[in-house]
Design a protein around this motif. Sequence first.
Motif, mmCIF file in Angstrom:
data_model
loop_
_atom_site.group_PDB
_atom_site.id
_atom_site.type_symbol
_atom_site.label_atom_id
_atom_site.label_comp_id
_atom_site.label_asym_id
_atom_site.label_seq_id
_atom_site.Cartn_x
_atom_site.Cartn_y
_atom_site.Cartn_z
ATOM 1 N N PRO A 29 -3.219 -19.376 68.356
ATOM 2 C CA PRO A 29 -3.242 -17.957 67.981
ATOM 3 C C PRO A 29 -1.857 -17.305 67.898
ATOM 4 O O PRO A 29 -1.626 -16.457 67.032
ATOM 5 C CB PRO A 29 -4.091 -17.320 69.091
ATOM 6 C CG PRO A 29 -5.003 -18.412 69.527
ATOM 7 C CD PRO A 29 -4.178 -19.664 69.449
ATOM 8 N N THR A 32 0.071 -17.134 64.569
ATOM 9 C CA THR A 32 -0.227 -16.080 63.587
ATOM 10 C C THR A 32 0.748 -14.918 63.752
ATOM 11 O O THR A 32 1.120 -14.274 62.765
ATOM 12 C CB THR A 32 -1.673 -15.559 63.732
ATOM 13 O OG1 THR A 32 -1.851 -14.950 65.017
ATOM 14 C CG2 THR A 32 -2.685 -16.676 63.544
ATOM 15 N N VAL A 50 -2.912 -12.105 59.286
ATOM 16 C CA VAL A 50 -2.858 -13.571 59.319
ATOM 17 C C VAL A 50 -4.053 -14.060 60.129
ATOM 18 O O VAL A 50 -4.340 -13.522 61.207
ATOM 19 C CB VAL A 50 -1.546 -14.080 59.963
ATOM 20 C CG1 VAL A 50 -1.454 -15.600 59.854
ATOM 21 C CG2 VAL A 50 -0.324 -13.437 59.309
ATOM 22 N N ARG A 51 -4.759 -15.035 59.610
ATOM 23 C CA ARG A 51 -5.928 -15.572 60.318
ATOM 24 C C ARG A 51 -5.761 -17.064 60.543
ATOM 25 O O ARG A 51 -5.489 -17.824 59.601
ATOM 26 C CB ARG A 51 -7.207 -15.303 59.521
ATOM 27 C CG ARG A 51 -7.618 -13.832 59.542
ATOM 28 C CD ARG A 51 -8.061 -13.413 60.941
ATOM 29 N NE ARG A 51 -8.350 -11.992 61.033
ATOM 30 C CZ ARG A 51 -7.470 -11.054 61.423
ATOM 31 N NH1 ARG A 51 -6.232 -11.402 61.757
ATOM 32 N NH2 ARG A 51 -7.823 -9.799 61.515
ATOM 33 N N LEU A 52 -5.947 -17.462 61.802
ATOM 34 C CA LEU A 52 -5.775 -18.866 62.180
ATOM 35 C C LEU A 52 -6.884 -19.749 61.601
ATOM 36 O O LEU A 52 -6.621 -20.851 61.124
ATOM 37 C CB LEU A 52 -5.775 -18.973 63.711
ATOM 38 C CG LEU A 52 -5.614 -20.356 64.321
ATOM 39 C CD1 LEU A 52 -4.282 -20.968 63.944
ATOM 40 C CD2 LEU A 52 -5.739 -20.288 65.849
ATOM 41 N N ASN A 53 -8.118 -19.262 61.617
ATOM 42 C CA ASN A 53 -9.242 -20.115 61.190
ATOM 43 C C ASN A 53 -9.204 -20.417 59.691
ATOM 44 O O ASN A 53 -9.563 -21.516 59.270
ATOM 45 C CB ASN A 53 -10.583 -19.490 61.579
ATOM 46 C CG ASN A 53 -10.807 -18.139 60.945
ATOM 47 O OD1 ASN A 53 -9.885 -17.325 60.863
ATOM 48 N ND2 ASN A 53 -12.012 -17.868 60.506
ATOM 49 N N GLN B 326 -8.810 -14.128 66.230
ATOM 50 C CA GLN B 326 -8.105 -15.396 66.007
ATOM 51 C C GLN B 326 -8.856 -16.516 66.713
ATOM 52 O O GLN B 326 -9.118 -16.420 67.916
ATOM 53 C CB GLN B 326 -6.667 -15.313 66.538
ATOM 54 C CG GLN B 326 -5.845 -14.184 65.956
ATOM 55 C CD GLN B 326 -5.581 -14.325 64.464
ATOM 56 O OE1 GLN B 326 -5.887 -15.339 63.847
ATOM 57 N NE2 GLN B 326 -5.018 -13.285 63.864
ATOM 58 N N PHE B 327 -9.192 -17.550 66.002
ATOM 59 C CA PHE B 327 -9.863 -18.696 66.586
ATOM 60 C C PHE B 327 -9.645 -19.908 65.671
ATOM 61 O O PHE B 327 -9.320 -19.728 64.498
ATOM 62 C CB PHE B 327 -11.358 -18.411 66.784
ATOM 63 C CG PHE B 327 -12.097 -18.103 65.504
ATOM 64 C CD1 PHE B 327 -12.197 -16.806 65.028
ATOM 65 C CD2 PHE B 327 -12.691 -19.128 64.751
ATOM 66 C CE1 PHE B 327 -12.865 -16.519 63.840
ATOM 67 C CE2 PHE B 327 -13.364 -18.852 63.563
ATOM 68 C CZ PHE B 327 -13.447 -17.544 63.108
ATOM 69 N N PRO B 328 -9.794 -21.136 66.207
ATOM 70 C CA PRO B 328 -10.090 -21.464 67.593
ATOM 71 C C PRO B 328 -8.836 -21.315 68.471
ATOM 72 O O PRO B 328 -7.716 -21.313 67.966
ATOM 73 C CB PRO B 328 -10.508 -22.921 67.493
ATOM 74 C CG PRO B 328 -9.744 -23.451 66.326
ATOM 75 C CD PRO B 328 -9.662 -22.323 65.341
ATOM 76 N N VAL B 343 -2.236 -10.989 68.520
ATOM 77 C CA VAL B 343 -2.313 -11.733 69.783
ATOM 78 C C VAL B 343 -1.147 -11.331 70.669
ATOM 79 O O VAL B 343 0.009 -11.363 70.230
ATOM 80 C CB VAL B 343 -2.260 -13.255 69.500
ATOM 81 C CG1 VAL B 343 -2.369 -14.047 70.797
ATOM 82 C CG2 VAL B 343 -3.366 -13.651 68.530
#
Lengths: 86, 362
Positions: A29, A32, A50-53, B326-328, B343
């Motif tokens: 996370p 991002t 910004v999106r991690l998935n 935010q995942f995983p 985050v």
Amino acid sequence: MRYIFLALTLITLSFAKVVTIHVEGMTCPLCTMAVKKSLKKIDGVKKVKVRLNTKKATVYFDKNIDNQKFIKAIKEAGYSGKVIKK
Amino acid sequence: MKRREFIKTSALAIGAVTIVPNELFASKNSRRFKVIYDFDIKYDEKEFPAKLWNPLPYESDYQSVKYLRFNGNYDNYNINSDNSEDAKILYTSWKKSDKKKTLHVEMEIETSYREVPLKLIKKASKENLPIPQEIKKFLEPSSHIPTDGKIKEIAEKLTKNINDNFKKVQAIYDWVTKTTFRDPKVIGCGVGNAGKMVESGYFGGKCTDISSLFVALLRASGIPARDIFGIRLGKSKFSKALGKSDAKGFANISTWQHCRCEYYIAGAGWIPADPADITKLELVERLKYNDKRVKELRDRYINSWEMNWVGFNHGRDFILSPKPEQFPINMLGYPYAEVDGDVLNYYSPRAFSYKITSQEEK
């Protein structure tokens, strides 16, 4: 006052240009945030998501900015990017 | 509109302890620690909402939470294990406001030395019993723990012509502790990307990096293994490098998160190991791999843990509940918080902000 601010933000974003970038190399996370901070440093960038998935960064801006500037900023943060939607 | 403030205090009942064969031997030298978390969530805007997921210890016969209390001005909270890894979490959230966002958590934790006797492990390993169905998931790869490619290649090379599972563990443990080194420049516990480590050929890292490499090589060799995320609580009887406190047993443990690991031998159960602390001892005490003290710790940490530490969970690459933006999440050894999808920097207690302290009770 809050509503005026909200309306101004919406107006600004509705006239903004948008680009979506595929970001490779984000593994947690906090990655991002590194990408977001780097993109926000570019003059003219108004908002970044910004999106991690999905591994996607969505950049809202109001000036003519060459795509390579976004890619360079992502690289400086330690990742690689490819523009997928303008 | 003025937001209503909540002050809540809660306590958790202690769950039933499951006894498995390896844990029958781990009930000596108990220690008690009073652990306090204090949060005052920071963000660069005056008004903001916040969501916080804080890991809580699991229950076992070598560690137990005697009480848990918490209070603060949060708007919502729950304690849940609603995730694929059964990680226990205290979740709190605050609505958007310009007020301070505070949470105070107190726990008393009792731990006892954990060791699985080598004699038992060797005997069980020779029997080569089948791996129970519920354990087989710890053979699976994850995005940070690959079991193919270069990991598989190294694992095969290290365990070539070895049929006994514990002997395979020994070969991998020896290689990992000899090859890796603690890199103090790595932030926090490290990301723990075993695939990246072997691909790059750079074997410097911290506890999550080194544990993940060990776990990946074991899984690639058919031996179930997992990282265990937790935090050091106080003084180590072996070395200051592995935990310290003042004369009264007090320690600021805000940055003392530490990742260990376990491997599974059918008939012996889960066995504790800590290859990363070998490299920490070498760095802090400036010792070489063949030094007597390093060898002593290497011999201890293939089948035991000194319990000046408490474990939270074994989760890797999983999704918290309620679902964050935010995942995983790569791992949950640190508090995790989001503000509108941003985050907070969990590696920086000051920026986040949080403080964690521990007082060992005599």
